[in-house]
Scaffold this motif. Structure first.
Motif, PDB file in Angstrom:
ATOM      1  N   ALA A 279       0.812  -1.213   0.000  1.00 19.00           N
ATOM      2  CA  ALA A 279       0.000   0.000   0.000  1.00 19.00           C
ATOM      3  C   ALA A 279       0.850   1.269   0.000  1.00 19.00           C
ATOM      4  CB  ALA A 279      -0.921   0.013   1.221  1.00 19.00           C
ATOM      5  N   GLY A 280       2.167   1.111   0.022  1.00 16.16           N
ATOM      6  CA  GLY A 280       3.072   2.254  -0.037  1.00 16.16           C
ATOM      7  C   GLY A 280       3.235   2.996   1.268  1.00 16.16           C
ATOM      8  N   ARG A 281       3.017   2.299   2.391  1.00 19.06           N
ATOM      9  CA  ARG A 281       3.129   2.960   3.685  1.00 19.06           C
ATOM     10  C   ARG A 281       4.473   2.628   4.344  1.00 19.06           C
ATOM     11  NH1 ARG A 281      -2.173   2.864   7.281  1.00 19.06           N
ATOM     12  NH2 ARG A 281      -0.953   4.589   8.153  1.00 19.06           N
ATOM     13  N   PRO A 282       5.254   3.624   4.757  1.00 19.16           N
ATOM     14  CA  PRO A 282       6.508   3.356   5.479  1.00 19.16           C
ATOM     15  C   PRO A 282       6.217   2.630   6.791  1.00 19.16           C
ATOM     16  CG  PRO A 282       6.410   5.634   4.723  1.00 19.16           C
ATOM     17  CD  PRO A 282       5.043   5.062   4.513  1.00 19.16           C
ATOM     18  N   LEU A 283       7.037   1.630   7.104  1.00 22.75           N
ATOM     19  CA  LEU A 283       6.778   0.762   8.250  1.00 22.75           C
ATOM     20  C   LEU A 283       7.778   0.979   9.380  1.00 22.75           C
ATOM     21  CD1 LEU A 283       6.190  -2.562   6.294  1.00 22.75           C
ATOM     22  CD2 LEU A 283       4.455  -1.036   7.220  1.00 22.75           C
ATOM     23  N   TYR A 284       7.255   0.976  10.593  1.00 21.79           N
ATOM     24  CA  TYR A 284       8.070   1.042  11.805  1.00 21.79           C
ATOM     25  C   TYR A 284       7.597  -0.067  12.738  1.00 21.79           C
ATOM     26  CZ  TYR A 284       9.608   5.574  10.114  1.00 21.79           C
ATOM     27  OH  TYR A 284      10.147   6.584   9.341  1.00 21.79           O
ATOM     28  N   LEU A 285       8.541  -0.720  13.380  1.00 23.65           N
ATOM     29  CA  LEU A 285       8.207  -1.866  14.224  1.00 23.65           C
ATOM     30  C   LEU A 285       8.469  -1.586  15.698  1.00 23.65           C
ATOM     31  CD1 LEU A 285       9.622  -4.974  12.300  1.00 23.65           C
ATOM     32  CD2 LEU A 285       7.371  -3.901  12.117  1.00 23.65           C
ATOM     33  N   LEU A 286       7.597  -2.143  16.539  1.00 23.91           N
ATOM     34  CA  LEU A 286       7.780  -2.144  17.990  1.00 23.91           C
ATOM     35  C   LEU A 286       7.474  -3.563  18.453  1.00 23.91           C
ATOM     36  CD1 LEU A 286       8.123  -0.945  20.820  1.00 23.91           C
ATOM     37  CD2 LEU A 286       5.701  -0.285  20.740  1.00 23.91           C
ATOM     38  N   GLN A 287       8.524  -4.310  18.819  1.00 29.25           N
ATOM     39  CA  GLN A 287       8.358  -5.703  19.219  1.00 29.25           C
ATOM     40  C   GLN A 287       9.041  -5.955  20.555  1.00 29.25           C
ATOM     41  OE1 GLN A 287       9.901  -7.038  15.174  1.00 29.25           O
ATOM     42  NE2 GLN A 287       8.402  -8.670  15.556  1.00 29.25           N
ATOM     43  N   TRP A 288       8.351  -6.673  21.434  1.00 28.90           N
ATOM     44  CA  TRP A 288       8.889  -7.004  22.739  1.00 28.90           C
ATOM     45  C   TRP A 288      10.262  -7.655  22.644  1.00 28.90           C
ATOM     46  CZ3 TRP A 288       9.767  -6.817  27.654  1.00 28.90           C
ATOM     47  CH2 TRP A 288      10.272  -7.921  28.341  1.00 28.90           C
ATOM     48  N   ASP A 289      10.402  -8.655  21.792  1.00 30.70           N
ATOM     49  CA  ASP A 289      11.658  -9.397  21.718  1.00 30.70           C
ATOM     50  C   ASP A 289      12.828  -8.530  21.261  1.00 30.70           C
ATOM     51  OD1 ASP A 289      10.778 -11.817  22.677  1.00 30.70           O
ATOM     52  OD2 ASP A 289      10.251 -12.607  20.702  1.00 30.70           O
TER      53      ASP A 289
ATOM     54  N   GLU B 275       2.214   9.138   6.198  1.00 36.17           N
ATOM     55  CA  GLU B 275       1.543   7.858   5.945  1.00 36.17           C
ATOM     56  C   GLU B 275       2.198   6.691   6.674  1.00 36.17           C
ATOM     57  OE1 GLU B 275      -1.285   7.157   4.090  1.00 36.17           O
ATOM     58  OE2 GLU B 275      -1.472   9.334   4.299  1.00 36.17           O
ATOM     59  N   ALA B 276       3.137   6.961   7.551  1.00 34.12           N
ATOM     60  CA  ALA B 276       3.839   5.887   8.248  1.00 34.12           C
ATOM     61  C   ALA B 276       2.871   5.063   9.096  1.00 34.12           C
ATOM     62  CB  ALA B 276       4.947   6.459   9.130  1.00 34.12           C
ATOM     63  N   LEU B 277       3.198   3.783   9.251  1.00 32.08           N
ATOM     64  CA  LEU B 277       2.389   2.851  10.034  1.00 32.08           C
ATOM     65  C   LEU B 277       3.277   2.185  11.072  1.00 32.08           C
ATOM     66  CD1 LEU B 277      -0.320   1.274  10.430  1.00 32.08           C
ATOM     67  CD2 LEU B 277       0.579  -0.409   8.801  1.00 32.08           C
ATOM     68  N   LEU B 278       2.799   2.153  12.307  1.00 31.96           N
ATOM     69  CA  LEU B 278       3.518   1.479  13.385  1.00 31.96           C
ATOM     70  C   LEU B 278       2.906   0.093  13.593  1.00 31.96           C
ATOM     71  CD1 LEU B 278       5.613   1.594  15.710  1.00 31.96           C
ATOM     72  CD2 LEU B 278       3.779   2.521  17.156  1.00 31.96           C
ATOM     73  N   LEU B 279       3.740  -0.932  13.467  1.00 31.49           N
ATOM     74  CA  LEU B 279       3.305  -2.306  13.712  1.00 31.49           C
ATOM     75  C   LEU B 279       3.938  -2.782  15.011  1.00 31.49           C
ATOM     76  CD1 LEU B 279       3.578  -4.028  10.199  1.00 31.49           C
ATOM     77  CD2 LEU B 279       1.583  -2.997  11.286  1.00 31.49           C
ATOM     78  N   GLY B 280       3.112  -3.246  15.935  1.00 30.58           N
ATOM     79  CA  GLY B 280       3.614  -3.664  17.231  1.00 30.58           C
ATOM     80  C   GLY B 280       3.295  -5.114  17.545  1.00 30.58           C
ATOM     81  N   GLU B 281       4.064  -5.639  18.491  1.00 31.09           N
ATOM     82  CA  GLU B 281       3.880  -7.019  18.960  1.00 31.09           C
ATOM     83  C   GLU B 281       4.170  -7.012  20.455  1.00 31.09           C
ATOM     84  OE1 GLU B 281       5.757 -11.478  18.111  1.00 31.09           O
ATOM     85  OE2 GLU B 281       6.346  -9.778  16.870  1.00 31.09           O
ATOM     86  N   ALA B 282       3.154  -7.337  21.265  1.00 29.49           N
ATOM     87  CA  ALA B 282       3.292  -7.226  22.720  1.00 29.49           C
ATOM     88  C   ALA B 282       2.628  -8.408  23.414  1.00 29.49           C
ATOM     89  CB  ALA B 282       2.675  -5.922  23.204  1.00 29.49           C
ATOM     90  N   PRO B 283       3.380  -9.171  24.199  1.00 34.19           N
ATOM     91  CA  PRO B 283       2.785 -10.328  24.890  1.00 34.19           C
ATOM     92  C   PRO B 283       1.885  -9.946  26.070  1.00 34.19           C
ATOM     93  CG  PRO B 283       5.163 -10.602  24.606  1.00 34.19           C
ATOM     94  CD  PRO B 283       4.842  -9.166  24.309  1.00 34.19           C
ATOM     95  N   PHE B 284       2.180  -8.830  26.754  1.00 34.80           N
ATOM     96  CA  PHE B 284       1.467  -8.375  27.955  1.00 34.80           C
ATOM     97  C   PHE B 284       1.737  -9.269  29.165  1.00 34.80           C
ATOM     98  CE2 PHE B 284      -2.295  -5.975  25.771  1.00 34.80           C
ATOM     99  CZ  PHE B 284      -1.401  -5.087  25.243  1.00 34.80           C
ATOM    100  N   VAL B 285       1.512 -10.584  29.026  1.00 34.52           N
ATOM    101  CA  VAL B 285       1.541 -11.481  30.183  1.00 34.52           C
ATOM    102  C   VAL B 285       2.873 -11.371  30.925  1.00 34.52           C
ATOM    103  CG1 VAL B 285       2.370 -13.462  28.820  1.00 34.52           C
ATOM    104  CG2 VAL B 285       1.110 -13.868  30.940  1.00 34.52           C
TER     105      VAL B 285
END
Length: 292
Positions: free
Chosen positions: A47-57, A106-116
């Protein structure tokens, strides 16, 4: 892309990419968060959106310096409570800074979070800080991947193979099977303490129990579950993400600040915070359960 074009997963993720500024996959380790994040990244890139990641690991690795690990080592394969809490002190400021920097693009933040167990659960908490408006906005969606029991077992078997023979360096750091079991037990204990209907403190993985507890945790967020009832043919590592603009991770100065905040708590308060990781601000104190 491995998600079938007409599948519910493909439709949900495509809709989120069209409508959201941030998408966070929240759930236990071993439910397919990383794979879904990768598939969402591919949709976003198309879709042409710049990607930024936020991951627990990835975020926690900033705290795993030799000096810090000497004081706060892993315990039976699990990240030390002090590092988990420090990452929580850091993460909301990191999200607020990202949101401010990309408010008009148009940037999109993709995250991954376990919470537990206090693994970025701060993202679910309603606070009076610069991150709250962004995290509570309709354009920030939390998705709870919920595999059936059969799919969960297939994921666990695949994870064992990945740890023994990783296709990517990051797979070697995945939570091992014994940690997956302990985290499910902790999630059940949290759900029982919160009074989530139908949740008992003992038992193994159950998609209904798991979804109910995460839905409760995300009561102050725009969240929905994604039921997964099939296994998809994964040929390459889901960590292969060469289209990402950048990853959010703590700088050395931020690491030191967060660790100082944890150490200022004192051991008793640290244990209290992590033991009651599922408690949301303003809610009555839950009944105590085991500290891991």
């Amino acid at each position: 892309m491995i998600l079938p074009a007409g599948s519910g997963a493909h439709r949900m993720l495509s809709e989120a990419v069209r409508n959201c500024k941030a998408i966070v996959f929240a759930g236990l380790p071993g439910v397919g968060k990383t794979l879904l994040l990768q598939q969402t990244a591919l949709l976003s890139h198309a879709a042409g959106r710049p990607l930024y990641l936020l991951q627990w690991d990835i975020a926690r690795q900033g705290f795993e310096t030799p000096a810090i690990l000497a004081r706060y080592p892993e315990v039976d394969g699990a990240t030390h409570a002090a590092i988990r809490r420090a990452a929580g002190f850091w993460v909301r400021g990191a999200v607020a800074n990202w949101a401010a920097a990309h408010a008009g693009d148009e940037a999109l933040l993709l995250g991954e979070a376990p919470f537990v167990g206090n693994r970025l659960v701060e993202l679910a908490r309603r606070e009076t800080d610069a991150a709250e408006a962004f995290l509570a906005a309709p354009t920030t969606e939390f998705i709870i991947p919920a595999p059936t029991l059969a799919v969960r077992r297939a994921i666990e078997a695949s994870r064992e193979r990945e740890i023994e023979q990783p296709r990517h360096a990051r797979e070697a750091a995945n939570a091992p099977p014994n940690v997956l079991t302990l985290l499910m037990q902790e999630l059940r204990a949290a759900g029982a303490a919160l009074g989530v209907p139908g949740v008992r403190s003992e038992g193994g993985y159950d998609p209904d129990v798991y979804t109910a507890v995460y839905t409760r945790l995300l009561g102050h967020r725009h969240a929905r579950a994604l039921a997964i009832d099939e296994c998809w043919p994964v040929a390459a590592s889901p960590y292969e993400l060469d289209m990402v603009a950048a990853e959010l991770h703590p700088r050395p100065a931020e690491v030191q600040t967060a660790i100082a905040q944890v150490e200022a708590l004192g051991l008793a308060q640290l244990e209290e915070d992590v033991r009651n990781w599922f408690r949301m601000p303003g809610e009555p104190a839950p009944s105590a359960h085991h500290f891991t």
